[in-house]
Design an enzyme around this catalytic site. Structure first.
Site, PDB file in Angstrom:
ATOM      1  N   HIS A 464       0.811  -1.190   0.197  1.00 25.14           N
ATOM      2  CA  HIS A 464       0.092   0.124   0.052  1.00 25.14           C
ATOM      3  C   HIS A 464       0.669   1.222  -0.026  1.00 25.14           C
ATOM      4  O   HIS A 464       0.594   2.011  -0.833  1.00 25.14           O
ATOM      5  CB  HIS A 464      -1.109   0.065   1.050  1.00 25.14           C
ATOM      6  CG  HIS A 464      -1.723   1.144   1.330  1.00 25.14           C
ATOM      7  ND1 HIS A 464      -3.184   1.206   0.919  1.00 25.14           N
ATOM      8  CD2 HIS A 464      -1.550   2.581   1.725  1.00 25.14           C
ATOM      9  CE1 HIS A 464      -3.386   2.336   1.363  1.00 25.14           C
ATOM     10  NE2 HIS A 464      -2.768   2.948   1.585  1.00 25.14           N
ATOM     11  N   GLU A 465       1.587   1.408   0.832  1.00 21.41           N
ATOM     12  CA  GLU A 465       2.743   2.529   0.967  1.00 21.41           C
ATOM     13  C   GLU A 465       3.448   2.730  -0.084  1.00 21.41           C
ATOM     14  O   GLU A 465       3.849   3.794  -0.433  1.00 21.41           O
ATOM     15  CB  GLU A 465       3.425   2.451   2.259  1.00 21.41           C
ATOM     16  CG  GLU A 465       2.629   2.613   3.514  1.00 21.41           C
ATOM     17  CD  GLU A 465       1.667   3.556   3.611  1.00 21.41           C
ATOM     18  OE1 GLU A 465       1.572   4.698   2.996  1.00 21.41           O
ATOM     19  OE2 GLU A 465       0.519   3.562   4.235  1.00 21.41           O
ATOM     20  N   HIS A 468       1.737   4.350  -2.819  1.00 23.34           N
ATOM     21  CA  HIS A 468       1.836   5.911  -2.619  1.00 23.34           C
ATOM     22  C   HIS A 468       3.172   6.289  -3.140  1.00 23.34           C
ATOM     23  O   HIS A 468       3.410   7.391  -3.961  1.00 23.34           O
ATOM     24  CB  HIS A 468       1.811   6.281  -1.320  1.00 23.34           C
ATOM     25  CG  HIS A 468       0.299   6.302  -0.687  1.00 23.34           C
ATOM     26  ND1 HIS A 468      -0.683   7.157  -1.414  1.00 23.34           N
ATOM     27  CD2 HIS A 468      -0.127   5.667   0.377  1.00 23.34           C
ATOM     28  CE1 HIS A 468      -1.808   6.857  -0.593  1.00 23.34           C
ATOM     29  NE2 HIS A 468      -1.604   6.136   0.290  1.00 23.34           N
ATOM     30  N   HIS A 471       3.551   6.686  -7.035  1.00 25.33           N
ATOM     31  CA  HIS A 471       2.806   7.963  -7.388  1.00 25.33           C
ATOM     32  C   HIS A 471       3.868   9.043  -7.036  1.00 25.33           C
ATOM     33  O   HIS A 471       3.667   9.909  -7.915  1.00 25.33           O
ATOM     34  CB  HIS A 471       1.508   7.998  -6.383  1.00 25.33           C
ATOM     35  CG  HIS A 471       0.485   8.980  -6.892  1.00 25.33           C
ATOM     36  ND1 HIS A 471      -0.653   9.332  -6.431  1.00 25.33           N
ATOM     37  CD2 HIS A 471       0.253   9.484  -8.369  1.00 25.33           C
ATOM     38  CE1 HIS A 471      -1.310  10.179  -7.159  1.00 25.33           C
ATOM     39  NE2 HIS A 471      -0.703  10.226  -8.289  1.00 25.33           N
TER      40      HIS A 471
END
Length: 676
Positions: A464-465, A468, A471
Site C-alpha cells: 500500500h505505502e 503511494h 505515485h
C-alpha cells in the site's frame, strides 16, 4: 557552527543537522520567501502567467523543502525538543501562509490573470495551476473584510498548534503504556517470535518476563493469539482509551475545540460546514454525496456483518463456551475461525514473508509493470540507522527518484504507516528535478534468532505505502504543487490501494514469497487459501471502516457548537454501525489522528471511495493479465505520472475508458451475493 539547512540542498543533509539549526533556518527561509513574494507584488510589469502564477509557484521553494524535512522528522524521529520547536514553527508557517492568502495586491494580480484565462492559450497543466492559485486565495479569505481576515488568521494559528498537540498526546500515551508480564501462562498462545520480541524489550529495560506495548507489532499479536482473555481486555481498553483519561494528555477538549474552530472558519469563508469547504475540492463534491455513498455501502455491508458476527459468536461458544462476545474477543476468535475454515495461520505464513524478500518482491513487480530498477546504496544520508536508501532508475539508467524506507518502530516514531516526500518532482529551467520519496512503517523488528518476518497484513501495508511511493516517484509534471500525490484527497488512495491487489495473485507471490530458511516457494495450496480468505469477515471490516467515515462526517458535517460530551456524541454517530457493546472507558475520537491531526478531516470516506476506483481499475488489469504492459503503461501515463494536472475523473476515464462501477468492489468483497 555551520548550519546545513540555511543553504540550498538536494539530498537532505540529515547527519549534519542539529535540532538548534531548524529555527534560524526557518527564519532565514521565511525572510527569503517573503522577499520573493514582494518581488512579484512590487513588479511594475503587467501581470502575466509567467511573472505572477509561475513565480508564485516557485516562491519559497527552499522553505517548502525545509518544512517537509522538519515535519517528516517530527513524525518519524521526534524528540521533546523537536516537538517543542514544532509548536513554535507551525504558527510561523501558518502566519506566512495567511500573509500570502490575505495579500490583497497579490490577489488582484492573480485575479487579473484568472479573468482573462480563456484568451491565454494555456495548456491543461497551466490552467489547473491558475485555477489552484486563484482558489487558494478565494478559499482562504482573500474576499473578506479586514476584521474577518484578522479573525481567520487567529483561527488558523490556533488550529495549527492544537493539531500538533493532539498528535503529541497520542504518541505520549502510546509510549508510556507497558503491560509487564512475568508468568508463562500470561503469554500462552503468543507466537514464538512475538514472545521473543516481548522478552527482548523487557530485558532491554532491565526487567524479567515480557513487556507488551501499544505499538502495532506488539499489540496486534497479543490481541490475536493471547489465550488470557482478561489480559486481552486490559490491553484493548488501554489501546482504545488513548487521550481519554482526564489527565494532561487528555484530548476531549482538543476534539471539541478543533471541530469548533474548523466550523467557524468554514462559516467565515461562506460555507455551511467544514465538510462543505473541504469537499468542494474533492471528487465527492458535497457532504450529501459522501453520506449517500456511505449509506449505499452500509446497506450492502450491514447484513453481512451481522451474519459474520453471529457466526463468530457461535464459534466462540462452541469452542470455549463463551456466553458474551466482546470487542477484545474479535481478533482472537476471528483468527481461530480463519484457521478452521481455511487452515490458514498467519504464523505459518510469516516465514515466507521475510521483510527483505517482500521488499525485493515489490521492487520486482514495479520493474515489470513500469520499467524501473531499485539499487540499495549506502552513500545517501539518513536520520536513523534503520533507514534503507535506494537509487531508482529507468531502463536507460537515468535517475527516476531517491527512495528511503524506514520499517521498524521506536520511541520517537508515531504509529501506523505513511509515505512522505523530501523533495517533489518538477521541471525548471530545462531540468526535470527528480523526487526524493520515503515510506515509513512499523513492522516487527528482527530478533536475535529470526529476521523480520511480516504478517500478511503487514505485507499488504508495505505494498500500500509503496503504491503511494510510486505515485511520487513516477511523477512527470512541470509544477511541484501539481506533482505526485498532490491530487484530490479521495483520489490519492487509488495508487496505494491498487498495489495491494498483487499480494493476492499467484503470479506475483511466486516472485517473493520464499521460506526464509529453506528457500521453498509458498505452496500453491497456501496461495489458494490466501485468495479464498481474502474477503473473510469483509462485511464486518467494511462496516468498521464506514463507521469511521460516519464519525468523521458527524464531527465535520454539522455545527458542533452544542456538543458537550465527546463520548456521547461519538456513540450517536456509531449508532447505526455498532457491532459490539460499548466500553465506557474507551473513546475513538480522542485518538482519531487521521482527522484531528492528519489531513483526513471530512475525508475518511476516501479510503472506501478509492476502493471503488481500485477494484474497478484492477478488474481492468485482471481482464488483460496482471502484468499486462499496455494496461500498466496507461496506468503510469494517466494516473501515476500526471499528479493533479487534470481532474481525477478525467484521468481515470483516459485510463479505463469509463467511470468506475461500484459492483467491482462489491464483487471483490463478496458483498454482492451475500447482501441479497
Amino acid at each position: 557552527m555551520k548550519n546545513a539547512l540555511q543553504e540550498p540542498f538536494d539530498l537532505a543533509p540529515f547527519s549534519s543537522i542539529k535540532t538548534a539549526h531548524f529555527k534560524p533556518a526557518f527564519e532565514k527561509a521565511l525572510e527569503q520567501a517573503r522577499l520573493e513574494i514582494d518581488e512579484i507584488v512590487s513588479s511594475k510589469e503587467k501581470p502575466t502567467f509567467k511573472n505572477t502564477i509561475e513565480a508564485l509557484e516557485f516562491a519559497g521553494a527552499h522553505l517548502d523543502r525545509l518544512s517537509s524535512l522538519f515535519f517528516n522528522l517530527n513524525s518519524a524521529e521526534t524528540s521533546e525538543e523537536i516537538q517543542k520547536l514544532a509548536q513554535e514553527i507551525s504558527p510561523m508557517l501558518t502566519e506566512f501562509s495567511n500573509d500570502i492568502a490575505l495579500n490583497q495586491a497579490l490577489f488582484e494580480k492573480v485575479a487579473a490573470i484568472f479573468e482573462i484565462k480563456d484568451s491565454l492559450a494555456l495548456n491543461e497543466e497551466q490552467q489547473m495551476l491558475l485555477d489552484k492559485k486563484y482558489k487558494f486565495f478565494s478559499r482562504n479569505g482573500a474576499h473578506l473584510p479586514d476584521d474577518k481576515k484578522t479573525q481567520l488568521r487567529a483561527i488558523d494559528k490556533e488550529l495549527a498548534q492544537l493539531k500538533l498537540t493532539f498528535g503529541e498526546h497520542v504518541l505520549a500515551e502510546t509510549n508510556k503504556y507497558e503491560m509487564h508480564l512475568t508468568r508463562a501462562e500470561d503469554v500462552e498462545g503468543l507466537p514464538e517470535g512475538a514472545k521473543e520480541a516481548a522478552a527482548q524489550l523487557a530485558a532491554s529495560k532491565g526487567k524479567k518476563g515480557w513487556i507488551i506495548t501499544l505499538d502495532y507489532p506488539s499489540y496486534v499479536p497479543f490481541m490475536t493469539y493471547a489465550k488470557n482473555r482478561k489480559l486481552r481486555k486490559k490491553l484493548a481498553i488501554a489501546f482504545s482509551s488513548k487521550g481519554f483519561h482526564d489527565d494532561e494528555l487528555d484530548n476531549k477538549k482538543l476534539v471539541l475545540k478543533i471541530s469548533q474552530l474548523r466550523y467557524e472558519r468554514a462559516k467565515l469563508l461562506g460555507y455551511d460546514t467544514h465538510a462543505h469547504y473541504v469537499l468542494e475540492e474533492r471528487m465527492a463534491e458535497t457532504p450529501e454525496k459522501v453520506l449517500s455513498f456511505l449509506e449505499e455501502l452500509k446497506e450492502k455491508a450491514k447484513p453481512a456483518a451481522f451474519r459474520e458476527l453471529n457466526q463468530l459468536k457461535e464459534f466462540a461458544k462452541e469452542l470455549d463456551g463463551l456466553e458474551t462476545f466482546e470487542k477484545w474477543d474479535n481478533s482472537y476468535y476471528s483468527e481461530k475461525l480463519k484457521q478452521k475454515l481455511f487452515d490458514l495461520d498467519d504464523e505459518k505464513l510469516k516465514p515466507y514473508f521475510k521483510l527483505e524478500n517482500v521488499i525485493n518482491g515489490v521492487f520486482s513487480i514495479a520493474s515489470v509493470l513500469y520499467g524501473i530498477q531499485f539499487k540499495e546504496v549506502s552513500d545517501i544520508d539518513t536520520y536513523h540507522e534503520d533507514v534503507k536508501t535506494y537509487r531508482v532508475t529507468n531502463q536507460d539508467g537515468e535517475l527516476i527518484a531517491i527512495f528511503y524506507a524506514d520499517f521498524h518502530p521506536r520511541p520517537g516514531k508515531r504509529g501506523g504507516a505513511w509515505m512522505c516526500s523530501y523533495k517533489p518532482q518538477f521541471r525548471k529551467e530545462g531540468n526535470n528535478e527528480r523526487p526524493h520519496i520515503s515510506i515509513v512503517c512499523n513492522f516487527t523488528k528482527p530478533t536475535k534468532t529470526k529476521p523480520s518476518l511480516l504478517t500478511f497484513n503487514e505485507v499488504t501495508t508495505l505494498f500500500h505505502e509503496f503504491g503511494h511511493a510510486l505515485h511520487g516517484m513516477l511523477a512527470d509534471t512541470s509544477y511541484p504543487s501539481l506533482s505526485g500525490t498532490s491530487v484530490y484527497w479521495d483520489f490519492v488512495e487509488l495508487p496505494s490501494q491498487i498495489m495491494e491487489n498483487w499480494c493476492f495473485e499467484k503470479e506475483a507471490l511466486k516472485r517473493f514469497a520464499h521460506h526464509y530458511e529453506t528457500g521453498e516457494v509458498l505452496p500453491m495450496e497456501m496461495i489458494d487459501k490466501i485468495k479464498e480468505s481474502s474477503n473473510f469477515l469483509e462485511g464486518m471490516a467494511t462496516l468498521r471502516q464506514l463507521s469511521f467515515g460516519f464519525l468523521d462526517m458527524a464531527w465535520h458535517g454539522r455545527d458542533p457548537s452544542g456538543i458537550d460530551e465527546v463520548k456521547e456524541y461519538e456513540l450517536q454517530a456509531f449508532q447505526d454501525t455498532q457491532l459490539f457493546a460499548d466500553i465506557p472507558q474507551t473513546c475513538m475520537s480522542t485518538a482519531f489522528s487521521h482527522i484531528f491531526q492528519g489531513g483526513y478531516s471530512a475525508g475518511y470516506y476516501s479510503y472506501k471511495w478509492a476502493e471503488v476506483l481500485d477494484a474497478d481499475a484492477f478488474a481492468y488489469f485482471k481482464e488483460n493479465g496482471i502484468f499486462n504492459k499496455e494496461v500498466a503503461r496507461k496506468f503510469k501515463d494517466y494516473i501515476l505520472s500526471k499528479g493533479g494536472t487534470e481532474k481525477p475523473m478525467e484521468l481515470y476515464k483516459k485510463f479505463r475508458g469509463s467511470e468506475p462501477k461500484l459492483d467491482a468492489l462489491l464483487e471483490r468483497a463478496g458483498l454482492l451475493k451475500r447482501s441479497a
